[in-house]
Write a protein that holds these residues in place. Structure first.
Motif, short mmCIF file in Angstrom:
data_model
loop_
_atom_site.label_atom_id
_atom_site.label_comp_id
_atom_site.label_asym_id
_atom_site.label_seq_id
_atom_site.Cartn_x
_atom_site.Cartn_y
_atom_site.Cartn_z
N ASP A 1 6.55 27.63 55.53
CA ASP A 1 7.66 28.14 54.72
C ASP A 1 7.15 28.94 53.52
O ASP A 1 7.75 29.96 53.15
CB ASP A 1 8.53 26.99 54.23
N SER A 2 6.06 28.46 52.92
CA SER A 2 5.52 29.16 51.74
C SER A 2 4.91 30.51 52.13
O SER A 2 4.80 31.40 51.28
CB SER A 2 4.48 28.29 51.02
N ILE A 3 4.51 30.67 53.40
CA ILE A 3 4.00 31.95 53.89
C ILE A 3 5.16 32.87 54.26
O ILE A 3 5.17 34.06 53.92
CB ILE A 3 3.07 31.75 55.10
N LEU A 4 6.15 32.32 54.94
CA LEU A 4 7.27 33.14 55.41
C LEU A 4 8.07 33.75 54.27
O LEU A 4 8.70 34.80 54.45
CB LEU A 4 8.19 32.30 56.31
N LYS A 5 8.06 33.13 53.11
CA LYS A 5 8.84 33.68 52.00
C LYS A 5 8.07 34.74 51.19
O LYS A 5 8.60 35.31 50.24
CB LYS A 5 9.31 32.56 51.07
N GLN A 6 6.81 35.01 51.59
CA GLN A 6 6.03 36.02 50.87
C GLN A 6 6.67 37.40 51.02
O GLN A 6 7.14 37.77 52.09
CB GLN A 6 4.59 36.05 51.39
N LYS A 7 6.63 38.16 49.94
CA LYS A 7 7.23 39.49 49.92
C LYS A 7 6.29 40.57 50.45
O LYS A 7 6.73 41.66 50.81
CB LYS A 7 7.66 39.85 48.50
N PRO B 1 1.97 44.17 55.41
CA PRO B 1 2.12 43.26 56.54
C PRO B 1 1.25 42.00 56.40
O PRO B 1 0.21 42.03 55.75
CB PRO B 1 1.65 44.10 57.72
N ILE B 2 1.70 40.92 57.03
CA ILE B 2 0.98 39.64 57.05
C ILE B 2 0.84 39.17 58.49
O ILE B 2 1.78 39.29 59.29
CB ILE B 2 1.74 38.57 56.24
N GLU B 3 -0.33 38.61 58.80
CA GLU B 3 -0.47 37.85 60.04
C GLU B 3 -0.80 36.40 59.68
O GLU B 3 -1.45 36.13 58.67
CB GLU B 3 -1.55 38.44 60.96
N SER C 1 8.29 28.62 67.83
CA SER C 1 9.74 28.88 67.78
C SER C 1 10.23 28.93 66.35
O SER C 1 11.08 29.77 66.00
CB SER C 1 10.48 27.80 68.58
N TYR C 2 9.71 28.04 65.52
CA TYR C 2 10.12 27.99 64.11
C TYR C 2 9.74 29.28 63.39
O TYR C 2 10.54 29.85 62.64
CB TYR C 2 9.46 26.79 63.43
N ILE C 3 8.51 29.75 63.61
CA ILE C 3 8.08 31.00 62.99
C ILE C 3 8.92 32.17 63.49
O ILE C 3 9.39 33.00 62.70
CB ILE C 3 6.58 31.25 63.27
N GLU C 4 9.12 32.24 64.80
CA GLU C 4 9.88 33.35 65.39
C GLU C 4 11.30 33.39 64.84
O GLU C 4 11.84 34.47 64.54
CB GLU C 4 9.91 33.20 66.91
N LYS C 5 11.89 32.23 64.65
CA LYS C 5 13.27 32.15 64.17
C LYS C 5 13.39 32.53 62.70
O LYS C 5 14.40 33.11 62.28
CB LYS C 5 13.80 30.73 64.39
N ASN C 6 12.37 32.21 61.90
CA ASN C 6 12.49 32.33 60.45
C ASN C 6 11.70 33.48 59.83
O ASN C 6 11.85 33.75 58.63
CB ASN C 6 12.05 31.01 59.79
N GLY D 1 10.30 37.20 58.73
CA GLY D 1 10.83 38.53 58.45
C GLY D 1 9.98 39.59 59.14
O GLY D 1 8.99 39.29 59.82
N ASP D 2 10.36 40.85 58.94
CA ASP D 2 9.63 41.95 59.56
C ASP D 2 8.21 42.08 59.03
O ASP D 2 7.37 42.74 59.65
CB ASP D 2 10.38 43.26 59.34
N ASN D 3 7.93 41.48 57.86
CA ASN D 3 6.59 41.57 57.28
C ASN D 3 5.56 40.73 58.01
O ASN D 3 4.36 40.94 57.88
CB ASN D 3 6.62 41.18 55.80
#
Length: 278
Positions: free
Chosen positions: A29-35, A38-40, A61-66, A68-70
């Motif tokens: 979650d702390s990675i997915l909210k990064q602005k 691009p990120i891998e 599935s959790y990553i794919e669902k949550n 962003g385009d980044n």
């Protein structure tokens, strides 16, 4: 996957797990909210017995669902057997493609949504290929306890002659690997981590690079919330029985003996003479 991505802007966040994957979603979650874009995300598990194929599918599935385009790529791999933290670290690095390499232990989290952006900005502006930062030390429930800054005596060493830093590190490590970041050039120049060690990765590498006069930068901000109970301390964050904890303590002890033979004894006196002559 990377046809339209500039890898010179790509930030690779490397997440390393072993018997602590109950914290993985919080970490992700702390990675997915990064602005930053691009990120891998590279997730490497070192043979946990509580992380099976169904768990891997759930996390994907959790990553794919949550995401962003980044988030332009994500990989989750698990070793069949426990090989030790150093091999796990190297395998994660080999999977990564980004110019900027940001390890993040599975039981830790980025401090806020701007961390990846700020780390990349530091490396773009400053003439460093490796850097440390501040951390927020937390309890096991991620309640914040205190900020660990770079103290003045540490700062003096980090900003001074790296050979003096080497001599100090020979007496004990004070640079946390939990918030140590680098660029691809660092890996190209100094190589991957030494697999003669099982659990100690950063400490031997820090000794090796400082005796080769590599400077370590300081990112002047908190980058992670660090959960107490790490593998090199009491290992209480890890789902380990007492025998496994004993094995890890033994591995750490052996790693320290190897470190003395490889990184301290062959160089300490010679470098001490060089510093004393100046």
């Amino acid at each position: 996957m990377f046809n339209n991505i500039d890898v010179n802007k790509l930030a690779s966040v490397l997440v390393f797990c072993y018997q602590n994957t109950r914290y993985l979603k919080e970490n992700i979650d702390s990675i997915l909210k990064q602005k930053y874009s691009p990120i891998e995300i590279i997730i490497r598990d070192d043979g946990s017995n509580d992380f099976d194929e169904e768990d891997i599918k759930e996390i994907k599935s959790y990553i794919e669902k949550n995401k962003g385009d980044n988030i332009v790529n994500y990989i989750i791999e698990k070793s069949e057997i426990n090989e030790g933290g150093v091999k796990n670290l190297n395998k994660g690095m080999k999977l990564s493609k980004g110019k900027y390499i940001l390890p993040l232990e599975c039981d830790d989290c980025f401090y806020d949504e701007n961390i990846v952006s700020n780390i990349v900005e530091f490396f773009e502006k400053e003439d460093y290929i490796i850097a440390t930062s501040y951390e927020y030390t937390c309890d096991k429930n991620m309640n914040k306890i205190k900020i660990r800054f770079v103290e003045n005596w540490m700062r003096k060493l980090l900003e001074g002659n790296p050979l003096k830093l080497y001599l100090t590190l020979c007496k004990g490590n004070f640079i946390s690997g939990s918030h140590l970041y680098y660029t691809r050039e660092f890996i190209n120049r100094y190589g991957l981590y030494d697999e003669d060690y099982k659990q100690l990765g950063d400490y031997p590498k820090l000794l090796s690079i400082t005796r080769q006069k590599c400077m370590i930068g300081i990112i002047e901000e908190i980058t992670i919330c660090r959960r107490g109970g790490g593998i090199s301390k009491d290992a209480s964050n890890y789902n380990l029985d007492e025998n496994r904890k004993k094995d890890i303590r033994s591995q750490l002890h052996q790693d320290l003996e190897t470190l003395k033979k490889k990184e301290v004894l062959p160089y300490f006196e010679e470098i001490e003479k060089i510093i004393s002559s100046k």
